[in-house]
Design a protein around this motif. Structure first.
Motif, PDB file in Angstrom:
ATOM      1  N   GLN A  21       0.833  -1.204   0.000  1.00 59.46           N
ATOM      2  CA  GLN A  21       0.000   0.000   0.000  1.00 59.46           C
ATOM      3  C   GLN A  21       0.865   1.249   0.000  1.00 59.46           C
ATOM      4  OE1 GLN A  21      -2.690  -0.394   3.337  1.00 59.46           O
ATOM      5  NE2 GLN A  21      -4.288  -1.235   2.010  1.00 59.46           N
ATOM      6  N   ALA A  22       0.293   2.322  -0.496  1.00 55.79           N
ATOM      7  CA  ALA A  22       0.997   3.598  -0.482  1.00 55.79           C
ATOM      8  C   ALA A  22       1.428   3.934   0.942  1.00 55.79           C
ATOM      9  CB  ALA A  22       0.107   4.698  -1.036  1.00 55.79           C
ATOM     10  N   GLY A  23       2.663   4.429   1.073  1.00 53.33           N
ATOM     11  CA  GLY A  23       3.224   4.726   2.371  1.00 53.33           C
ATOM     12  C   GLY A  23       4.012   3.580   2.977  1.00 53.33           C
ATOM     13  N   GLY A  24       3.900   2.417   2.385  1.00 55.09           N
ATOM     14  CA  GLY A  24       4.598   1.246   2.883  1.00 55.09           C
ATOM     15  C   GLY A  24       6.034   1.161   2.410  1.00 55.09           C
ATOM     16  N   SER A  25       6.675   0.042   2.759  1.00 59.60           N
ATOM     17  CA  SER A  25       8.093  -0.155   2.441  1.00 59.60           C
ATOM     18  C   SER A  25       8.325  -1.524   1.827  1.00 59.60           C
ATOM     19  CB  SER A  25       8.942  -0.039   3.714  1.00 59.60           C
ATOM     20  OG  SER A  25       8.826   1.236   4.295  1.00 59.60           O
ATOM     21  N   ARG A  31      12.879   2.723 -19.530  1.00 53.49           N
ATOM     22  CA  ARG A  31      13.569   2.353 -18.306  1.00 53.49           C
ATOM     23  C   ARG A  31      14.309   3.577 -17.769  1.00 53.49           C
ATOM     24  NH1 ARG A  31      16.565  -3.382 -18.270  1.00 53.49           N
ATOM     25  NH2 ARG A  31      14.511  -3.797 -19.200  1.00 53.49           N
ATOM     26  N   GLU A  32      14.153   3.827 -16.466  1.00 53.03           N
ATOM     27  CA  GLU A  32      14.753   5.029 -15.885  1.00 53.03           C
ATOM     28  C   GLU A  32      15.650   4.685 -14.693  1.00 53.03           C
ATOM     29  OE1 GLU A  32      11.788   7.707 -14.415  1.00 53.03           O
ATOM     30  OE2 GLU A  32      11.114   6.336 -12.841  1.00 53.03           O
ATOM     31  N   PHE A  33      16.613   5.538 -14.479  1.00 55.34           N
ATOM     32  CA  PHE A  33      17.573   5.395 -13.387  1.00 55.34           C
ATOM     33  C   PHE A  33      16.889   5.629 -12.048  1.00 55.34           C
ATOM     34  CE2 PHE A  33      21.363   5.668 -10.992  1.00 55.34           C
ATOM     35  CZ  PHE A  33      21.302   6.822 -10.215  1.00 55.34           C
ATOM     36  N   VAL A  34      17.235   4.789 -11.068  1.00 54.11           N
ATOM     37  CA  VAL A  34      16.733   4.963  -9.706  1.00 54.11           C
ATOM     38  C   VAL A  34      17.884   5.313  -8.756  1.00 54.11           C
ATOM     39  CG1 VAL A  34      15.591   3.835  -7.760  1.00 54.11           C
ATOM     40  CG2 VAL A  34      14.799   3.392 -10.105  1.00 54.11           C
ATOM     41  N   ALA A  35      18.896   4.456  -8.704  1.00 51.41           N
ATOM     42  CA  ALA A  35      19.994   4.683  -7.772  1.00 51.41           C
ATOM     43  C   ALA A  35      21.208   3.875  -8.216  1.00 51.41           C
ATOM     44  CB  ALA A  35      19.602   4.305  -6.346  1.00 51.41           C
ATOM     45  N   LYS A  74      14.847  10.498  -3.907  1.00 51.32           N
ATOM     46  CA  LYS A  74      15.718  10.998  -2.833  1.00 51.32           C
ATOM     47  C   LYS A  74      14.948  11.182  -1.540  1.00 51.32           C
ATOM     48  CE  LYS A  74      19.390  13.257  -5.437  1.00 51.32           C
ATOM     49  NZ  LYS A  74      19.999  14.524  -5.892  1.00 51.32           N
ATOM     50  N   GLY A  75      15.560  10.725  -0.463  1.00 53.32           N
ATOM     51  CA  GLY A  75      14.910  10.825   0.834  1.00 53.32           C
ATOM     52  C   GLY A  75      13.966   9.681   1.123  1.00 53.32           C
ATOM     53  N   ARG A  76      13.667   8.854   0.123  1.00 53.09           N
ATOM     54  CA  ARG A  76      12.758   7.715   0.315  1.00 53.09           C
ATOM     55  C   ARG A  76      13.446   6.376   0.054  1.00 53.09           C
ATOM     56  NH1 ARG A  76       8.495   7.040  -2.906  1.00 53.09           N
ATOM     57  NH2 ARG A  76       9.451   8.031  -4.730  1.00 53.09           N
ATOM     58  N   PHE A  77      14.302   6.317  -0.945  1.00 49.03           N
ATOM     59  CA  PHE A  77      14.981   5.079  -1.317  1.00 49.03           C
ATOM     60  C   PHE A  77      16.456   5.160  -0.913  1.00 49.03           C
ATOM     61  CE2 PHE A  77      12.176   3.812  -5.215  1.00 49.03           C
ATOM     62  CZ  PHE A  77      11.041   3.956  -4.434  1.00 49.03           C
ATOM     63  N   THR A  78      17.004   4.045  -0.472  1.00 41.52           N
ATOM     64  CA  THR A  78      18.407   3.976  -0.106  1.00 41.52           C
ATOM     65  C   THR A  78      19.041   2.758  -0.759  1.00 41.52           C
ATOM     66  OG1 THR A  78      17.974   5.021   2.038  1.00 41.52           O
ATOM     67  CG2 THR A  78      20.062   3.839   1.782  1.00 41.52           C
ATOM     68  N   ILE A  79      20.137   2.975  -1.455  1.00 41.82           N
ATOM     69  CA  ILE A  79      20.869   1.870  -2.065  1.00 41.82           C
ATOM     70  C   ILE A  79      22.057   1.525  -1.182  1.00 41.82           C
ATOM     71  CG2 ILE A  79      22.291   3.396  -3.505  1.00 41.82           C
ATOM     72  CD1 ILE A  79      22.185   1.224  -5.691  1.00 41.82           C
ATOM     73  N   MET A 129      13.173   0.767   0.035  1.00 45.26           N
ATOM     74  CA  MET A 129      12.191   1.719  -0.485  1.00 45.26           C
ATOM     75  C   MET A 129      11.158   2.013   0.588  1.00 45.26           C
ATOM     76  SD  MET A 129      11.688   0.219  -4.353  1.00 45.26           S
ATOM     77  CE  MET A 129      10.845  -1.259  -3.793  1.00 45.26           C
ATOM     78  N   ASN A 130      11.129   3.255   1.028  1.00 42.18           N
ATOM     79  CA  ASN A 130      10.184   3.700   2.046  1.00 42.18           C
ATOM     80  C   ASN A 130       9.235   4.729   1.461  1.00 42.18           C
ATOM     81  OD1 ASN A 130      11.591   2.100   3.950  1.00 42.18           O
ATOM     82  ND2 ASN A 130      12.967   3.795   4.439  1.00 42.18           N
ATOM     83  N   SER A 131       8.142   4.970   2.168  1.00 46.43           N
ATOM     84  CA  SER A 131       7.156   5.970   1.746  1.00 46.43           C
ATOM     85  C   SER A 131       6.783   5.782   0.279  1.00 46.43           C
ATOM     86  CB  SER A 131       7.709   7.379   1.976  1.00 46.43           C
ATOM     87  OG  SER A 131       8.043   7.575   3.331  1.00 46.43           O
ATOM     88  N   LEU A 132       6.475   4.567  -0.076  1.00 47.72           N
ATOM     89  CA  LEU A 132       6.186   4.248  -1.474  1.00 47.72           C
ATOM     90  C   LEU A 132       4.919   4.937  -1.957  1.00 47.72           C
ATOM     91  CD1 LEU A 132       7.244   0.525  -1.392  1.00 47.72           C
ATOM     92  CD2 LEU A 132       8.068   2.203  -3.052  1.00 47.72           C
ATOM     93  N   LYS A 133       4.946   5.315  -3.226  1.00 47.90           N
ATOM     94  CA  LYS A 133       3.830   5.999  -3.875  1.00 47.90           C
ATOM     95  C   LYS A 133       3.339   5.164  -5.055  1.00 47.90           C
ATOM     96  CE  LYS A 133       6.111  10.435  -2.937  1.00 47.90           C
ATOM     97  NZ  LYS A 133       6.656  11.681  -3.554  1.00 47.90           N
ATOM     98  N   PRO A 134       2.105   5.343  -5.459  1.00 43.12           N
ATOM     99  CA  PRO A 134       1.609   4.601  -6.633  1.00 43.12           C
ATOM    100  C   PRO A 134       2.475   4.811  -7.868  1.00 43.12           C
ATOM    101  CG  PRO A 134      -0.223   5.572  -5.448  1.00 43.12           C
ATOM    102  CD  PRO A 134       1.021   6.096  -4.792  1.00 43.12           C
ATOM    103  N   GLU A 135       3.069   5.983  -8.003  1.00 47.41           N
ATOM    104  CA  GLU A 135       3.921   6.244  -9.174  1.00 47.41           C
ATOM    105  C   GLU A 135       5.241   5.498  -9.120  1.00 47.41           C
ATOM    106  OE1 GLU A 135       2.433   8.510  -7.184  1.00 47.41           O
ATOM    107  OE2 GLU A 135       3.710  10.288  -6.898  1.00 47.41           O
ATOM    108  N   ASP A 136       5.526   4.824  -8.021  1.00 43.04           N
ATOM    109  CA  ASP A 136       6.714   3.974  -7.943  1.00 43.04           C
ATOM    110  C   ASP A 136       6.459   2.597  -8.546  1.00 43.04           C
ATOM    111  OD1 ASP A 136       7.298   5.332  -4.676  1.00 43.04           O
ATOM    112  OD2 ASP A 136       8.355   5.854  -6.537  1.00 43.04           O
TER     113      ASP A 136
END
Length: 123
Positions: free
Chosen positions: A13-17, A45-49, A64-69, A82-89
């Motif tokens: 769900q949105a907001g999850g990890s 395909r797009e760059f994430v980290a 930035k501020g949500r995902f950590t590699i 991946m934290n604070s996930l959004k539907p656009e993720d």
């Protein structure tokens, strides 16, 4: 040859990890650059980290501020927390590897790719 295997995707769900993992196998002794990309339906395909051998990192502005590699060099494994996930993720997430050692941010710079893992974020 180098094989990459991603794991950890799923429905959240949105907001999850979620935490993605990617383990390298095969001829891995000179794999220095690791990264994550994603591809949503109908999009490129797009760059994430990305993370270099020394642990230096770079992330896309959208995460930035949500995902950590991070990486475990002893296992040649790269992680994406991946934290604070959004539907656009929502996308298929791919890990990538190369011998460069530098922070690589484009698809053409990476030699090896995993098969991808689906991440779906519901609203």
């Amino acid at each position: 040859q180098v094989q990459l295997a991603e794991s950890g995707g799923g429905l959240v769900q949105a907001g999850g990890s979620l935490r993605l993992s990617c383990a390298a196998s095969g001829r891995t002794w000179n794999i220095y650059s690791l990264g994550w990309f994603r591809q949503a339906p109908g999009k490129e395909r797009e760059f994430v980290a990305a993370i270099g051998w020394s642990g230096n990192t770079k992330s896309a502005d959208s995460v930035k501020g949500r995902f950590t590699i991070s990486r475990d060099n002893s296992k040649i494994t790269v992680y994406l927390q991946m934290n604070s996930l959004k539907p656009e993720d929502t996308a298929v997430y791919y890990c990538a590897a190369d011998r460069s050692g530098m922070l690589l941010t484009t698809t053409t710079e990476y030699r090896y790719w995993g098969q991808g893992t689906q991440v779906t974020v519901s609203s």
